[in-house]
Design a protein around this motif. Structure first.
Motif, mmCIF file in Angstrom:
data_model
loop_
_atom_site.group_PDB
_atom_site.id
_atom_site.type_symbol
_atom_site.label_atom_id
_atom_site.label_comp_id
_atom_site.label_asym_id
_atom_site.label_seq_id
_atom_site.Cartn_x
_atom_site.Cartn_y
_atom_site.Cartn_z
ATOM 1 N N VAL A 1 -10.455 -11.777 20.499
ATOM 2 C CA VAL A 1 -9.053 -11.773 20.067
ATOM 3 C C VAL A 1 -8.587 -10.325 19.908
ATOM 4 C CG1 VAL A 1 -7.415 -12.443 18.262
ATOM 5 C CG2 VAL A 1 -9.338 -13.963 18.822
ATOM 6 N N ILE A 2 -7.469 -10.000 20.531
ATOM 7 C CA ILE A 2 -6.818 -8.707 20.284
ATOM 8 C C ILE A 2 -5.499 -8.982 19.561
ATOM 9 C CG2 ILE A 2 -5.681 -6.710 21.327
ATOM 10 C CD1 ILE A 2 -7.843 -6.578 23.378
ATOM 11 N N ILE A 3 -5.368 -8.412 18.387
ATOM 12 C CA ILE A 3 -4.129 -8.531 17.620
ATOM 13 C C ILE A 3 -3.398 -7.202 17.728
ATOM 14 C CG2 ILE A 3 -3.098 -8.962 15.351
ATOM 15 C CD1 ILE A 3 -5.596 -10.607 14.648
ATOM 16 N N PHE A 4 -2.187 -7.243 18.275
ATOM 17 C CA PHE A 4 -1.386 -6.032 18.444
ATOM 18 C C PHE A 4 -0.220 -6.086 17.470
ATOM 19 C CE2 PHE A 4 1.910 -3.326 20.207
ATOM 20 C CZ PHE A 4 1.193 -2.188 20.559
ATOM 21 N N ILE A 5 -0.100 -5.047 16.622
ATOM 22 C CA ILE A 5 0.970 -5.007 15.630
ATOM 23 C C ILE A 5 2.064 -4.052 16.119
ATOM 24 C CG2 ILE A 5 1.593 -4.577 13.228
ATOM 25 C CD1 ILE A 5 -1.267 -5.126 12.422
ATOM 26 N N VAL A 6 3.214 -4.625 16.489
ATOM 27 C CA VAL A 6 4.370 -3.823 16.887
ATOM 28 C C VAL A 6 4.891 -3.116 15.635
ATOM 29 C CG1 VAL A 6 6.659 -3.857 17.920
ATOM 30 C CG2 VAL A 6 4.953 -5.541 18.626
ATOM 31 N N GLY A 7 4.932 -1.800 15.668
ATOM 32 C CA GLY A 7 5.349 -1.046 14.490
ATOM 33 C C GLY A 7 4.203 -0.318 13.819
ATOM 34 N N GLY A 8 2.967 -0.646 14.213
ATOM 35 C CA GLY A 8 1.846 0.154 13.733
ATOM 36 C C GLY A 8 0.837 -0.587 12.878
ATOM 37 N N THR A 9 -0.400 -0.116 12.962
ATOM 38 C CA THR A 9 -1.510 -0.639 12.164
ATOM 39 C C THR A 9 -1.750 0.289 10.968
ATOM 40 O OG1 THR A 9 -3.107 0.635 13.444
ATOM 41 C CG2 THR A 9 -2.641 -1.596 14.202
ATOM 42 N N THR A 10 -2.662 -0.137 10.088
ATOM 43 C CA THR A 10 -3.126 0.726 8.996
ATOM 44 C C THR A 10 -4.650 0.737 9.021
ATOM 45 O OG1 THR A 10 -3.319 -1.040 7.358
ATOM 46 C CG2 THR A 10 -1.152 0.028 7.565
ATOM 47 N N TYR A 11 -5.238 1.740 8.368
ATOM 48 C CA TYR A 11 -6.700 1.784 8.296
ATOM 49 C C TYR A 11 -7.241 0.715 7.350
ATOM 50 C CZ TYR A 11 -7.110 6.011 11.112
ATOM 51 O OH TYR A 11 -7.094 6.914 12.153
ATOM 52 N N GLU A 12 -6.407 0.216 6.427
ATOM 53 C CA GLU A 12 -6.863 -0.914 5.608
ATOM 54 C C GLU A 12 -7.062 -2.147 6.489
ATOM 55 O OE1 GLU A 12 -5.612 -3.732 1.789
ATOM 56 O OE2 GLU A 12 -4.276 -2.110 2.379
ATOM 57 N N GLU A 13 -6.162 -2.351 7.447
ATOM 58 C CA GLU A 13 -6.305 -3.481 8.371
ATOM 59 C C GLU A 13 -7.489 -3.270 9.310
ATOM 60 O OE1 GLU A 13 -1.607 -4.789 8.525
ATOM 61 O OE2 GLU A 13 -2.281 -2.982 9.549
ATOM 62 N N SER A 14 -7.677 -2.030 9.747
ATOM 63 C CA SER A 14 -8.830 -1.712 10.595
ATOM 64 C C SER A 14 -10.140 -2.043 9.867
ATOM 65 C CB SER A 14 -8.779 -0.226 10.967
ATOM 66 O OG SER A 14 -9.958 0.186 11.599
ATOM 67 N N ARG A 15 -10.170 -1.738 8.582
ATOM 68 C CA ARG A 15 -11.349 -2.061 7.765
ATOM 69 C C ARG A 15 -11.566 -3.576 7.704
ATOM 70 N NH1 ARG A 15 -11.974 -3.169 2.097
ATOM 71 N NH2 ARG A 15 -14.057 -2.587 1.340
ATOM 72 N N SER A 16 -10.501 -4.339 7.536
ATOM 73 C CA SER A 16 -10.618 -5.807 7.503
ATOM 74 C C SER A 16 -11.204 -6.345 8.804
ATOM 75 C CB SER A 16 -9.244 -6.451 7.272
ATOM 76 O OG SER A 16 -8.792 -6.228 5.971
ATOM 77 N N VAL A 17 -10.765 -5.768 9.923
ATOM 78 C CA VAL A 17 -11.284 -6.187 11.232
ATOM 79 C C VAL A 17 -12.772 -5.854 11.350
ATOM 80 C CG1 VAL A 17 -11.183 -5.683 13.713
ATOM 81 C CG2 VAL A 17 -9.076 -6.106 12.432
ATOM 82 N N ALA A 18 -13.148 -4.633 10.939
ATOM 83 C CA ALA A 18 -14.561 -4.224 11.022
ATOM 84 C C ALA A 18 -15.447 -5.133 10.159
ATOM 85 C CB ALA A 18 -14.705 -2.771 10.581
#
Length: 568
Positions: A509-526
């Motif tokens: 699954v690739i989730i693309f956020i229009v408007g930008g990601t955050t490193y908190e979200e990157s941490r959730s993915v990891a």
């Protein structure tokens, strides 16, 4: 290693098959692609003795026929014209042209017609039109990121450019991974729908042959969502290492720029923070601030022990051992200095801006109910002269997002107090945020107070308590990933494009956020990828946000919207 490996493989293939001394010519986007995937020492090992930007190399007339030129560029009209002009009077012995995305037929003809002196050895497409900041996190670094917030009636040419960049970047990721996904999007977002349809059209119609990879049992999923569905996450202070550095100092292409922060040693003014190049950072990038301090102390102790052992050089054997270990010793010294500098400076900022006090209220606003207590806490902080204007603005925004329907009178009182106490505050910015990302605009259950399951989960978490009051917030993305894992992502909220539907649970699954990601979200993915072996998530976005960038985008979109409405 998924995305980083894909980018590295392309760069390896460019450099290793061409022998001899080389110059690498990049544009402003591909320089980011290369810098996060490759170090300068690695480039030197591949005999790259010069790295130049395409626009600056155009101004030079000096002949360098002894060098072979490797061009790695985005296939933009501007870049094609740069190459055309440079081929008219070649400075290098050979030209090897690589483009980070799909070339149009007309562009290929222009390049062919321009090579009158037959110096071009090859033209290839290497699909690395994305910046792989971490193994499962990429960004597109789209400069005009605020464009996604513009109302539907405002449709300047820059908005189409924004969409084109998003489509190009997303398609390059799937070409690099050799996948063709089912495309779904957030129903309430016009911009997510627009990008989803353009991506699907490219993959299934315009370039269907290019995307005709070996089929997997279940197609991968591309889910395109809108940042405005979760405006809370980019407004919060962060307390895990990578996210905190970006929030307080800013990270661009895995580098933190400390030049404007006090008396920083010259060799520490630009710090590389790469999980691929720094073992300590890789092990600690998602740890909370308290644990980072303990782990850095342990690293300092280990280094001091190593330094003491190196002082005991008494024999030739000791000397030989020291020389053998010297590169590792220097590397460890640099790493220790780097992380001590970062944590020392962040501690200073936290104390100066009273961020622990501010962040506790932020987390209460984001995670727990209680409007009366929240109003009192925000009012007290607005009255505190040690709290910065930006922190005051963020607190009022968080309160407004949480209680916009429950307490309009108190909300107006906070607006007035903010305007009186923060002279830099731009009137109407909080109201503009509510128009953009208020409760009536959002799809997801942002505060966990709509869905019975989320209400029960929040109550259970409240009864158990939380391990750390400063990191109790979970981004909406976490709920979205859970819904995908359990097969509960509602078709009515996230429809598919065309007749391409998901058959069973996707494994990629690739989730693309229009408007930008955050490193908190990157941490959730990891963390999700580490605990769930059955499904792999990749996160991407138009930029990587911190609160400063999110507020800047909001201000710029408000300015354009006001100008457009006054013209109308």
């Amino acid at each position: 290693m998924v995305l980083v490996s894909a980018a590295r493989d392309y760069i390896n293939r460019m450099l290793q098959d061409i022998s001899g001394m080389k110059v690498l010519v990049l544009d402003s986007q591909t320089v980011s692609v290369v810098s996060v995937a490759y170090t300068q020492s690695e480039l030197l090992k591949k005999e790259v003795f010069l790295v130049e930007l395409i626009d600056s190399i155009s101004k030079s007339k000096e002949s360098m026929s002894h060098l072979k030129a490797i061009y790695f560029l985005r296939p933009t009209s501007e870049n094609i014209q740069y190459v055309r002009r440079q081929l008219a009077s070649p400075r290098f012995g050979e030209y090897h042209l690589f483009f980070s995305n799909i070339l149009k037929d007309t562009q290929i003809h222009i390049l062919a017609d321009s090579d009158e002196q037959e110096v071009v050895q090859q033209v290839q497409e290497f699909y690395a039109d994305f910046i792989a900041v971490d193994p499962f996190h990429f960004t597109l670094n789209i400069p005009s990121n605020h464009m996604y917030m513009l109302p539907a009636v405002v449709d300047p040419p820059q908005l189409q450019q924004f969409c084109d960049c998003a489509v190009d970047g997303i398609s390059a990721v799937f070409l690099a991974l050799k996948r063709r996904p089912v495309v779904r999007y957030q129903r309430t977002s016009d911009i997510a729908k627009r990008i989803a349809h353009e991506v699907s059209k490219l993959m299934y119609q315009q370039e269907s042959g290019l995307f005709d990879f070996r089929r997997t049992e279940v197609s991968p999923l591309l889910l395109i969502v809108d940042r405005r569905d979760d405006p809370v996450t980019p407004l919060l202070n962060q307390w895990t290492y990578q996210a905190m550095v970006h929030e307080l100092m800013g990270i661009q292409d895995n580098k933190a720029d400390l030049r404007s922060f006090g008396k920083i040693p010259k060799d520490q003014q630009e710090i590389v923070l790469s999980s691929e190049q720094d073992a300590f950072f890789k092990a600690n990038m998602h740890e909370n601030f308290g644990d980072i301090g303990i782990n850095i102390k342990r690293m300092v102790d280990e280094f001091q022990q190593l330094a003491r052992s190196n002082q005991n050089i008494q024999t030739i054997e000791d000397m030989a051992k020291f020389v053998d270990n010297y590169p590792e010793y220097r590397k460890m010294h640099g790493n220790v200095s780097k992380h001590v500098t970062l944590v020392t400076e962040m501690s200073r900022i936290v104390e100066e801006r009273k961020l622990m006090m501010v962040s506790e209220t932020e987390q209460e606003l984001a995670c727990n109910g209680g409007q009366v207590a929240a109003f009192e806490a925000v009012t007290n902080l607005l009255n505190n002269e040690n709290v910065s204007d930006m922190d005051r603005l963020r607190l009022v925004m968080l309160y407004a997002l949480r209680y916009e329907k429950e307490s309009p009178v108190q909300l107006m009182q906070l607006f007035n107090k903010l305007a009186a106490q923060s002279p830099k505050y731009k009137p109407g910015l909080v109201q503009f945020l509510l128009k953009q990302a208020g409760v009536d605009k959002r799809t997801g259950d942002l505060f966990g107070n709509r869905d019975l399951l989320n209400i029960a989960r929040n109550m259970a978490r409240g009864l158990k308590g939380v391990e750390n009051v400063y990191t109790q917030h979970q981004p909406l993305l976490f709920q979205t990933m859970e819904s995908i894992i359990k097969g509960r992502l509602r078709d009515v909220d996230y429809p598919s494009v065309g007749n391409h539907f998901q058959q069973g649970r996707p494994q990629e699954v690739i989730i693309f956020i229009v408007g930008g990601t955050t490193y908190e979200e990157s941490r959730s993915v990891a963390l999700q990828n580490a605990t769930n072996a059955g499904i792999r998530f990749i996160l991407g976005g138009s930029v990587i946000l911190n609160s400063r960038r999110f507020l800047k985008d909001l201000e710029e979109a408000q300015r354009i919207a006001r100008t457009s409405s006054s013209v109308v």
